[in-house]
Design a protein around this motif. Structure first.
Motif, PDB file in Angstrom:
ATOM      1  N   GLN A   1       0.822  -1.209   0.000  1.00 12.66           N
ATOM      2  CA  GLN A   1       0.000   0.000   0.000  1.00 12.66           C
ATOM      3  C   GLN A   1       0.852   1.254   0.000  1.00 12.66           C
ATOM      4  OE1 GLN A   1      -2.561  -0.455   3.390  1.00 12.66           O
ATOM      5  NE2 GLN A   1      -3.974  -1.790   2.310  1.00 12.66           N
ATOM      6  N   VAL A   2       2.060   1.201   0.561  1.00 11.35           N
ATOM      7  CA  VAL A   2       2.917   2.382   0.584  1.00 11.35           C
ATOM      8  C   VAL A   2       3.430   2.733  -0.811  1.00 11.35           C
ATOM      9  CG1 VAL A   2       3.634   2.062   2.973  1.00 11.35           C
ATOM     10  CG2 VAL A   2       5.014   1.083   1.150  1.00 11.35           C
ATOM     11  N   ASP A   3       3.221   1.857  -1.791  1.00 11.17           N
ATOM     12  CA  ASP A   3       3.648   2.122  -3.156  1.00 11.17           C
ATOM     13  C   ASP A   3       2.641   2.953  -3.948  1.00 11.17           C
ATOM     14  OD1 ASP A   3       5.935   0.566  -2.696  1.00 11.17           O
ATOM     15  OD2 ASP A   3       4.898  -1.263  -3.292  1.00 11.17           O
ATOM     16  N   PHE A   4       1.424   3.069  -3.449  1.00  6.88           N
ATOM     17  CA  PHE A   4       0.403   3.836  -4.167  1.00  6.88           C
ATOM     18  C   PHE A   4       0.799   5.297  -4.360  1.00  6.88           C
ATOM     19  CE2 PHE A   4      -2.550   0.454  -2.670  1.00  6.88           C
ATOM     20  CZ  PHE A   4      -3.000   0.052  -3.917  1.00  6.88           C
ATOM     21  N   LEU A   5       1.284   5.943  -3.304  1.00  2.00           N
ATOM     22  CA  LEU A   5       1.628   7.361  -3.404  1.00  2.00           C
ATOM     23  C   LEU A   5       2.776   7.613  -4.377  1.00  2.00           C
ATOM     24  CD1 LEU A   5       1.195  10.292  -2.647  1.00  2.00           C
ATOM     25  CD2 LEU A   5       2.627   9.912  -0.637  1.00  2.00           C
ATOM     26  N   PRO A   6       3.915   6.939  -4.258  1.00  2.00           N
ATOM     27  CA  PRO A   6       4.991   7.202  -5.219  1.00  2.00           C
ATOM     28  C   PRO A   6       4.583   6.900  -6.666  1.00  2.00           C
ATOM     29  CG  PRO A   6       5.822   5.896  -3.382  1.00  2.00           C
ATOM     30  CD  PRO A   6       4.339   6.005  -3.220  1.00  2.00           C
TER      31      PRO A   6
ATOM     32  N   PRO B   1       9.341  12.183  -3.599  1.00  3.11           N
ATOM     33  CA  PRO B   1      10.319  12.455  -2.545  1.00  3.11           C
ATOM     34  C   PRO B   1      11.120  11.199  -2.181  1.00  3.11           C
ATOM     35  CG  PRO B   1       8.194  13.402  -1.968  1.00  3.11           C
ATOM     36  CD  PRO B   1       7.984  12.541  -3.179  1.00  3.11           C
ATOM     37  N   ALA B   2      12.400  11.375  -1.970  1.00  5.14           N
ATOM     38  CA  ALA B   2      13.291  10.243  -1.678  1.00  5.14           C
ATOM     39  C   ALA B   2      12.997   9.610  -0.322  1.00  5.14           C
ATOM     40  CB  ALA B   2      14.738  10.702  -1.740  1.00  5.14           C
ATOM     41  N   ASP B   3      12.349  10.360   0.590  1.00  5.03           N
ATOM     42  CA  ASP B   3      12.125   9.822   1.930  1.00  5.03           C
ATOM     43  C   ASP B   3      10.827   9.030   2.065  1.00  5.03           C
ATOM     44  OD1 ASP B   3      10.563  12.087   1.635  1.00  5.03           O
ATOM     45  OD2 ASP B   3      10.841  12.767   3.690  1.00  5.03           O
ATOM     46  N   LEU B   4      10.108   8.800   0.974  1.00  3.86           N
ATOM     47  CA  LEU B   4       8.909   7.964   1.047  1.00  3.86           C
ATOM     48  C   LEU B   4       9.308   6.505   1.212  1.00  3.86           C
ATOM     49  CD1 LEU B   4       6.571   9.407  -1.744  1.00  3.86           C
ATOM     50  CD2 LEU B   4       6.406   9.703   0.720  1.00  3.86           C
ATOM     51  N   ASP B   5       8.498   5.749   1.935  1.00  2.00           N
ATOM     52  CA  ASP B   5       8.791   4.334   2.144  1.00  2.00           C
ATOM     53  C   ASP B   5       8.536   3.494   0.899  1.00  2.00           C
ATOM     54  OD1 ASP B   5       9.586   4.655   4.766  1.00  2.00           O
ATOM     55  OD2 ASP B   5       7.571   4.368   5.554  1.00  2.00           O
ATOM     56  N   GLY B   6       7.596   3.882   0.080  1.00  2.00           N
ATOM     57  CA  GLY B   6       7.231   3.082  -1.088  1.00  2.00           C
ATOM     58  C   GLY B   6       8.094   3.372  -2.303  1.00  2.00           C
ATOM     59  N   ILE B   7       7.822   2.623  -3.369  1.00  2.00           N
ATOM     60  CA  ILE B   7       8.534   2.816  -4.632  1.00  2.00           C
ATOM     61  C   ILE B   7       7.523   3.067  -5.745  1.00  2.00           C
ATOM     62  CG2 ILE B   7      10.464   1.346  -3.947  1.00  2.00           C
ATOM     63  CD1 ILE B   7       9.258  -0.809  -5.846  1.00  2.00           C
ATOM     64  N   ASP B   8       7.989   3.671  -6.830  1.00  2.00           N
ATOM     65  CA  ASP B   8       7.173   3.831  -8.036  1.00  2.00           C
ATOM     66  C   ASP B   8       7.154   2.475  -8.725  1.00  2.00           C
ATOM     67  OD1 ASP B   8       6.049   4.366 -10.496  1.00  2.00           O
ATOM     68  OD2 ASP B   8       7.646   5.722 -11.151  1.00  2.00           O
ATOM     69  N   LEU B   9       6.014   1.819  -8.713  1.00  2.00           N
ATOM     70  CA  LEU B   9       5.909   0.467  -9.262  1.00  2.00           C
ATOM     71  C   LEU B   9       6.123   0.424 -10.768  1.00  2.00           C
ATOM     72  CD1 LEU B   9       2.864  -0.783  -7.192  1.00  2.00           C
ATOM     73  CD2 LEU B   9       5.263  -1.474  -6.933  1.00  2.00           C
ATOM     74  N   LEU B  10       5.905   1.539 -11.445  1.00  2.00           N
ATOM     75  CA  LEU B  10       6.092   1.551 -12.891  1.00  2.00           C
ATOM     76  C   LEU B  10       7.558   1.729 -13.270  1.00  2.00           C
ATOM     77  CD1 LEU B  10       2.982   3.687 -13.855  1.00  2.00           C
ATOM     78  CD2 LEU B  10       3.201   1.197 -13.757  1.00  2.00           C
ATOM     79  N   ALA B  11       8.383   2.156 -12.326  1.00  2.00           N
ATOM     80  CA  ALA B  11       9.797   2.413 -12.615  1.00  2.00           C
ATOM     81  C   ALA B  11      10.688   1.226 -12.261  1.00  2.00           C
ATOM     82  CB  ALA B  11      10.264   3.652 -11.864  1.00  2.00           C
ATOM     83  N   GLY B  12      10.228   0.365 -11.396  1.00  2.00           N
ATOM     84  CA  GLY B  12      11.092  -0.734 -10.978  1.00  2.00           C
ATOM     85  C   GLY B  12      10.354  -1.726 -10.121  1.00  2.00           C
TER      86      GLY B  12
ATOM     87  N   ALA C   1      11.222  -7.513   2.716  1.00  2.00           N
ATOM     88  CA  ALA C   1       9.971  -7.786   3.421  1.00  2.00           C
ATOM     89  C   ALA C   1       9.141  -6.515   3.492  1.00  2.00           C
ATOM     90  CB  ALA C   1      10.264  -8.293   4.824  1.00  2.00           C
ATOM     91  N   VAL C   2       7.850  -6.661   3.415  1.00  2.00           N
ATOM     92  CA  VAL C   2       6.931  -5.534   3.536  1.00  2.00           C
ATOM     93  C   VAL C   2       6.015  -5.830   4.713  1.00  2.00           C
ATOM     94  CG1 VAL C   2       5.038  -4.286   2.446  1.00  2.00           C
ATOM     95  CG2 VAL C   2       6.989  -5.009   1.087  1.00  2.00           C
ATOM     96  N   PRO C   3       5.978  -4.937   5.718  1.00  2.00           N
ATOM     97  CA  PRO C   3       5.119  -5.197   6.876  1.00  2.00           C
ATOM     98  C   PRO C   3       3.643  -5.180   6.491  1.00  2.00           C
ATOM     99  CG  PRO C   3       6.109  -3.019   7.020  1.00  2.00           C
ATOM    100  CD  PRO C   3       6.701  -3.688   5.828  1.00  2.00           C
ATOM    101  N   VAL C   4       2.895  -6.026   7.132  1.00  2.00           N
ATOM    102  CA  VAL C   4       1.456  -6.123   6.884  1.00  2.00           C
ATOM    103  C   VAL C   4       0.740  -5.884   8.207  1.00  2.00           C
ATOM    104  CG1 VAL C   4      -0.418  -7.643   6.195  1.00  2.00           C
ATOM    105  CG2 VAL C   4       1.769  -7.784   5.024  1.00  2.00           C
ATOM    106  N   GLU C   5      -0.161  -4.920   8.221  1.00  2.00           N
ATOM    107  CA  GLU C   5      -0.966  -4.683   9.407  1.00  2.00           C
ATOM    108  C   GLU C   5      -2.220  -5.539   9.298  1.00  2.00           C
ATOM    109  OE1 GLU C   5      -1.834  -0.660  10.301  1.00  2.00           O
ATOM    110  OE2 GLU C   5       0.252  -0.044  10.196  1.00  2.00           O
ATOM    111  N   THR C   6      -2.499  -6.245  10.344  1.00  2.00           N
ATOM    112  CA  THR C   6      -3.664  -7.111  10.336  1.00  2.00           C
ATOM    113  C   THR C   6      -4.318  -7.123  11.710  1.00  2.00           C
ATOM    114  OG1 THR C   6      -4.447  -9.366   9.976  1.00  2.00           O
ATOM    115  CG2 THR C   6      -2.212  -9.127  10.811  1.00  2.00           C
ATOM    116  N   ALA C   7      -5.587  -7.371  11.732  1.00  2.00           N
ATOM    117  CA  ALA C   7      -6.318  -7.480  12.990  1.00  2.00           C
ATOM    118  C   ALA C   7      -6.475  -8.938  13.408  1.00  2.00           C
ATOM    119  CB  ALA C   7      -7.687  -6.820  12.851  1.00  2.00           C
TER     120      ALA C   7
END
Length: 75
Positions: free
Chosen positions: A23-28, A39-50, A57-63
């Motif tokens: 989900q953190v990849d949506f913004l970049p 911005p370089a300090d975002l946790d996510g990556i641009d999915l179209l670039a790489g 590992a990507v953390p998953v929040e779950t209930a």
């Protein structure tokens, strides 16, 4: 947890990828699609670039612990 991510971009080419997305990849990705700087300090990556490496590992929040075991509620 495996949840498909579907992204439709006007003029984009259809593709199927099996690499990890979060989900953190949506913004970049959205910023890059809009032609804005990512911005370089975002946790996510641009999915179209790489893609992420296979060892990332990507953390998953779950209930699940809360509902199944009564522990660790999300705040």
């Amino acid at each position: 947890v495996h949840i498909p991510m579907l992204l439709a971009v006007p003029g984009g080419q259809a593709a199927v990828r099996a690499d990890l997305a979060s989900q953190v990849d949506f913004l970049p990705t959205t910023l890059a699609l809009a032609g804005l700087a990512v911005p370089a300090d975002l946790d996510g990556i641009d999915l179209l670039a790489g893609r992420r490496g296979d060892d990332v590992a990507v953390p998953v929040e779950t209930a699940l612990p809360w509902f199944d075991f009564g522990i660790a509620p999300l705040h």
